[in-house]
Every structure is written in C-alpha cells, then in structure tokens.
Design a protein around this motif. Structure first.
Motif, short mmCIF file in Angstrom:
data_model
loop_
_atom_site.label_atom_id
_atom_site.label_comp_id
_atom_site.label_asym_id
_atom_site.label_seq_id
_atom_site.Cartn_x
_atom_site.Cartn_y
_atom_site.Cartn_z
N PHE A 11 -29.27 -30.18 -20.70
CA PHE A 11 -30.54 -30.81 -21.07
C PHE A 11 -31.70 -29.87 -20.74
O PHE A 11 -32.67 -29.76 -21.51
CB PHE A 11 -30.74 -32.12 -20.30
N THR A 12 -31.61 -29.18 -19.60
CA THR A 12 -32.68 -28.27 -19.18
C THR A 12 -32.82 -27.11 -20.16
O THR A 12 -33.94 -26.74 -20.54
CB THR A 12 -32.42 -27.74 -17.77
N LEU A 13 -31.69 -26.54 -20.57
CA LEU A 13 -31.74 -25.44 -21.54
C LEU A 13 -32.30 -25.93 -22.87
O LEU A 13 -33.13 -25.26 -23.49
CB LEU A 13 -30.33 -24.87 -21.74
N HIS A 14 -31.85 -27.10 -23.31
CA HIS A 14 -32.35 -27.68 -24.55
C HIS A 14 -33.85 -27.94 -24.46
O HIS A 14 -34.60 -27.68 -25.40
CB HIS A 14 -31.60 -28.99 -24.83
N PHE A 15 -34.28 -28.43 -23.31
CA PHE A 15 -35.70 -28.73 -23.10
C PHE A 15 -36.54 -27.46 -23.21
O PHE A 15 -37.58 -27.45 -23.87
CB PHE A 15 -35.89 -29.36 -21.72
N LEU A 16 -36.10 -26.39 -22.58
CA LEU A 16 -36.85 -25.14 -22.61
C LEU A 16 -36.84 -24.51 -23.99
O LEU A 16 -37.84 -23.92 -24.43
CB LEU A 16 -36.28 -24.15 -21.59
N MET A 17 -35.72 -24.62 -24.69
CA MET A 17 -35.58 -23.98 -25.99
C MET A 17 -36.42 -24.67 -27.07
O MET A 17 -37.12 -24.02 -27.84
CB MET A 17 -34.11 -23.98 -26.41
N HIS A 18 -36.34 -26.00 -27.12
CA HIS A 18 -37.03 -26.70 -28.21
C HIS A 18 -37.46 -28.12 -27.86
O HIS A 18 -38.36 -28.67 -28.48
CB HIS A 18 -36.11 -26.75 -29.44
N GLY A 19 -36.81 -28.70 -26.85
CA GLY A 19 -37.11 -30.09 -26.52
C GLY A 19 -38.55 -30.32 -26.13
O GLY A 19 -39.16 -31.33 -26.51
N PHE A 49 -38.22 -14.38 -28.25
CA PHE A 49 -37.98 -13.78 -29.56
C PHE A 49 -37.09 -12.55 -29.45
O PHE A 49 -36.17 -12.36 -30.26
CB PHE A 49 -39.31 -13.39 -30.22
N VAL A 50 -37.35 -11.71 -28.46
CA VAL A 50 -36.53 -10.50 -28.27
C VAL A 50 -35.06 -10.88 -28.04
O VAL A 50 -34.15 -10.27 -28.61
CB VAL A 50 -37.06 -9.65 -27.09
N VAL A 51 -34.83 -11.90 -27.23
CA VAL A 51 -33.47 -12.34 -26.94
C VAL A 51 -32.77 -12.82 -28.21
O VAL A 51 -31.62 -12.46 -28.49
CB VAL A 51 -33.46 -13.45 -25.87
N LEU A 52 -33.46 -13.64 -29.01
CA LEU A 52 -32.86 -14.21 -30.21
C LEU A 52 -32.76 -13.20 -31.34
O LEU A 52 -31.85 -13.27 -32.17
CB LEU A 52 -33.67 -15.42 -30.68
#
Length: 390
Positions: free
Chosen positions: A269-277, A296-299
């Motif tokens: 949930f925490t990763l989802h929250f930081l990414m887009h949640g 952006f660099v990572v992706l």
C-alpha cells in the motif's frame, strides 16, 4: 455548523454574486455557498463554475451531458463556505420583507412555526430549515475538513504526515483501494507526505519538467538528426512519439493502477501510495501533478537501455527523442488538465481525465489522448460511475 445563525438570501442577492471576485451558488435551492476562493482549484477550471455563478447548481452537478459528479465530488463542500440559506418565494414575501437581514439557524426548521419563532440577541427572528426536506450528507465541499474526514472514514489525517500513517496502518486491501480513490481537497497547499527534511523531494513544480528535460531531449535528437537524413530521422521521431502514447496508457493502467493485483499488506500500500495513490487521494495538489525527476529516471532507464540495445545508435537517438518528448508533453498536459483553462479542442481529453478521478478510476487511462482507451475498450461512458463500497 450547529448553532450558527446564517442569513436568508433572496434570489436577487444570489444572482448579484456572479463574478470572479464574488462567486456564490446554491445547492438544492436552499444552501448558499461563497466559492470564490475555490475557482482556481476547481478540477474543471473556473469557467465551469462561472457559467453557473449566482445560480443553483443542483442540476448541473447531476447532468451527465455536461460535468458528471460522482459521490466523491459530493464530498467536497465544506460548511465553512456556507454563507446563508436561499429564501423561498414565500419567505421573501412574508419574512424578508418584514425582517430585513433576518438570520436562520440550521437546527429547527418547520415552516409552520414562523409566527412563533424566537428572537435572537440581535433582535432578528431565527428560523430553522431542516424540515424543508432531507438534504444528503454527501454534498460537494470545496475543501476537505481534515478532522471530520478522519473521524468519518478512519483513513488518513490530512493534517499529519501521510507516509507513516500508511505504513503503520492495518487496513484491508478493499478499504485502502476504496479510500485512496475518494478524492480529497486539502485546500492549504500541499499536505505533508514525509513531514521532515525529505518533504521537498515530493514536491515538483510543473515548470521543472520542460526546463530540465527539453534541453536533454533536443540534444539527443540533435545527435540523431545530424547523422541521418530528414527522410529517416523525422519518421523515426514521429514513431517514437506515437509509441509513447501506448507506453503512457499501459503504464497508467497496468503499473500505476496495479489495483487488482496489489499485495494485501501495508508495504505494498505504501509503495502504491507513493507511486500514484497520493495523486488520486489529492488530485488537485499543484505540486504533485508531474513526475519527480528522480522517479522519471528510474522508470525511464529500462526503456532507454532497450531502445539503444535494439537499434543502431543514431536511429535510437531519433526514436528515443520522440518518445522522450511524448513524456514531457504528457506531464505538462496532465498539469494543464487539472489547473489550466484549455481551448475547447481539449474538452474531450479533459473531461475523460477528470472523470477518471471523480467518476471511475477503473476507466479512462489515457491522458494526452483517448485513442488507446478506444482501442482497448476503456472509454468512460455516462453510466460508468464506480460504486463506492465503504
């Protein structure tokens, strides 16, 4: 708002507040709100509100042909914006005419008791209004009351750093996904994610994107176009730009909205929250509408390595530059869809994206275009309102 006296307002007075400097509207032909301070924050842009300034917006909020609002939108009105109650024709003739500036209280509202209502300390009669018919709790508020929102849903306290709340919570997956996709409007800048020295890395002004990445993009394209003929380099560049639209759609749908396959634990949930949640939770946060450069660099790195591994160097430069420009336009478009006044030609894209946030997050994944939504059957239709479950 219990115990707070508010004035009865005539339709003439309401209609007089119909400008950018003073914008009032009524809801259910009863409650009157001063939404002037919200004009620039409205997801559809101030022009959408100004079309209805000085009028009742009940039908406009429910009109599927103009600007459909889901339950989440009806959770956006804050009592602090209410300035009074719209007087009925009978009240205007029988009460306002005899008691100029009359105030009313929200507790006791039977119309039959007008002749025996008490007089408050100002010498004005007070009349209660709730008996005029049930007004739903889910009204459109302009700024989320953080305290009341937390009490009601037991989700996140907007006035405290958000990340540790997500990490330490014990929610079910169904509860998290339901709540994270109910938009809130903080109304006081950007809510804190980290609450410490790391906070600045979560905030990205929109202008950072073109300022930082356009020179890099032009340099990469320059490397390719100066070593290949325009007949070759331009089509490669256009191909890269087109491929980006598919990448944009797929990343939004299958990475950012990895909802169905999200593991049922707080770390996921925490990763989802930081990414887009966090963007769905606070969709109008100006500082979190474009991708932070580090993310952006990572992706981007896997795509960069793939393109330059598969194609000759100068061919890869032209194709990658096209896709890279597509990303830059995507981020700038995304910001504009939330906060800029756009020409009518952008209406379809803007409507689609705002309905993704406020109507059904499981549809309408295209941001710069609805083409791939059409191809893959994820266009949003008037009846596609996602039903909240919690």
């Amino acid at each position: 708002m219990a115990g707070r006296n508010l004035p009865l307002i005539s339709k003439k007075e309401l209609s007089a507040h119909a400008t950018e400097k003073s914008c009032w509207v009524s809801l259910y032909n009863r409650k009157v709100y001063d939404i002037t301070s919200f004009l620039d924050e409205h997801p559809g842009g101030p022009e959408v509100i100004l079309e209805h300034a000085g009028k009742d917006i009940t039908k406009a909020l429910a009109d599927p042909d103009s600007h459909v609002h889901s339950e989440s939108a009806y959770e956006m009105l804050d009592d602090g914006m209410q300035v009074g109650y719209l007087a009925t024709a009978e009240e205007e003739s029988e009460l306002l005419a005899r008691h100029k500036g009359m105030h009313v209280s929200p507790e006791d509202t039977s119309a039959e008791r007008y002749d025996s209502v008490p007089i408050d300390s100002t010498g004005m009669k007070t009349v209660d209004l709730t008996d005029f018919g049930e007004i739903p709790d889910d009204l459109v508020h302009l700024k989320t009351d953080a305290e009341q929102d937390f009490k009601k849903y037991k989700f996140l306290d907007l006035d405290k750093p958000l990340l540790m709340q997500v990490l330490r919570a014990h929610w079910t997956k169904a509860f998290y996904l339901d709540q994270i996709h109910r938009p809130r409007h903080y109304g006081k800048g950007s809510a804190q994610i980290f609450g410490n020295f790391l906070e600045p890395i979560s905030l990205t002004p929109w202008w950072i994107i073109p300022t930082l990445w356009l020179p890099v993009n032009f340099y990469i394209f320059y490397q390719g176009v100066t070593h290949l003929s325009p007949i070759v380099s331009i089509p490669l560049w256009l191909l890269g730009l087109f491929v980006w639209t598919l990448i944009e759609y797929c990343m939004h749908r299958f990475l950012f909205h990895l909802d169905t396959y999200l593991p049922d634990n707080q770390y996921a949930f925490t990763l989802h929250f930081l990414m887009h949640g966090v963007h769905h939770f606070l969709p109008m946060d100006r500082m979190r509408l474009v991708m932070p450069p580090a993310l952006f660099v990572v992706l981007c790195t896997p795509f960069y390595k793939l393109v330059f591994a598969v194609f000759p160097y100068y061919v890869a430069c032209c194709a990658f530059a096209g896709g890279f420009l597509g990303y830059i336009l995507y981020d700038m478009t995304h910001y504009a869809l939330h906060h800029a006044k756009l020409p009518k030609c952008f209406k379809t894209i803007k409507t689609s994206h705002l309905e993704h946030h406020y109507k059904n997050y499981k549809l309408a994944f295209g941001v710069t275009s609805t083409f791939w939504d059409w191809v893959f059957g994820t266009l949003i239709k008037p009846e596609d309102v996602y039903q909240k479950t919690v």
